[in-house]
Design a protein around this motif. Structure first.
Motif, PDB file in Angstrom:
ATOM      1  N   PHE A   1      13.132   0.229  -0.841  1.00 19.46           N
ATOM      2  CA  PHE A   1      14.278   1.090  -0.593  1.00 19.46           C
ATOM      3  C   PHE A   1      13.836   2.554  -0.546  1.00 19.46           C
ATOM      4  O   PHE A   1      13.197   3.051  -1.468  1.00 19.46           O
ATOM      5  N   GLY A   2      14.148   3.232   0.557  1.00 23.65           N
ATOM      6  CA  GLY A   2      13.905   4.666   0.681  1.00 23.65           C
ATOM      7  C   GLY A   2      12.450   5.092   0.695  1.00 23.65           C
ATOM      8  O   GLY A   2      12.151   6.259   0.463  1.00 23.65           O
ATOM      9  N   VAL A   3      11.532   4.177   0.986  1.00 24.54           N
ATOM     10  CA  VAL A   3      10.104   4.533   1.003  1.00 24.54           C
ATOM     11  C   VAL A   3       9.759   5.368   2.227  1.00 24.54           C
ATOM     12  O   VAL A   3      10.501   5.411   3.201  1.00 24.54           O
ATOM     13  N   ARG A   4       8.602   5.988   2.161  1.00 28.10           N
ATOM     14  CA  ARG A   4       8.037   6.675   3.319  1.00 28.10           C
ATOM     15  C   ARG A   4       6.623   6.130   3.508  1.00 28.10           C
ATOM     16  O   ARG A   4       5.784   6.234   2.610  1.00 28.10           O
ATOM     17  N   PHE A   5       6.405   5.546   4.675  1.00 27.18           N
ATOM     18  CA  PHE A   5       5.100   5.026   5.063  1.00 27.18           C
ATOM     19  C   PHE A   5       4.771   5.584   6.441  1.00 27.18           C
ATOM     20  O   PHE A   5       5.078   4.974   7.445  1.00 27.18           O
ATOM     21  N   SER A   6       4.166   6.755   6.527  1.00 26.71           N
ATOM     22  CA  SER A   6       3.748   7.300   7.821  1.00 26.71           C
ATOM     23  C   SER A   6       2.343   6.819   8.141  1.00 26.71           C
ATOM     24  O   SER A   6       1.487   6.772   7.249  1.00 26.71           O
TER      25      SER A   6
END
Length: 163
Positions: A87-92
């Motif tokens: 939930f709400g992660v950031r994986f760039s």
């Protein structure tokens, strides 16, 4: 009769053992910013964690809590993220090729410029997720997942609504 008793006893003993429980030292290694390919990170608590450039390819992250963390440039190729909370992660710019996301929660996550080639999204909830810059995502993968009207996808792709 005695033979059957020992077989039953052995079966009960085998069922009582944990089935590949988590490895605390391997989880600590990742929490300290080190790569850990092929590690057993089952039910790892990585919520609110921020780390860049970690390799956990082929690792078991089943039922892990990664919510609201930032994980840019991670290599998760072939990892098991089934039933994980993202939930709400950031994986760039991360590698999710051949990752198992079965029944995972990716609600509100950002996955800019990440690779989803061959990822299993069966039962995954992508409501509100931003996947518009990802590579390797197919309609077939999305047909096994669900999302909502705020799910952002690459041009020409759609996702069934979660019910």
């Amino acid at each position: 009769m005695l033979k059957h008793f020992f077989i039953a006893l052995a079966t009960i003993a085998a069922l009582a053992l944990p089935a590949a429980a988590q490895n605390a030292s391997e989880i600590a290694k990742v929490r300290n910013g080190q790569s850990c390919p092929g590690c057993n990170l089952f039910q790892a608590d990585l919520a609110y964690y921020d780390a860049d450039g970690i390799d956990v390819s082929g690792s078991r992250l089943r039922q892990s809590d990664m919510q609201l963390g930032t994980f840019d440039n991670w290599n998760l190729r072939g990892a098991n993220l089934s039933v994980a909370n993202l939930f709400g992660v950031r994986f760039s710019s991360s590698n999710f090729s051949n990752v198992n996301f079965e029944n995972a929660t990716l609600v509100g996550g950002y996955f800019g410029a990440s690779n989803f080639t061959g990822a299993n999204l069966s039962g995954a909830n992508l409501s509100g997720a931003d996947l518009h810059l990802v590579r390797g995502l197919t309609q077939g993968q999305l047909n096994r997942a669900c999302g909502d009207r705020t799910t952002q996808l690459p041009g020409g792709l759609t996702i069934p609504r979660c019910g």
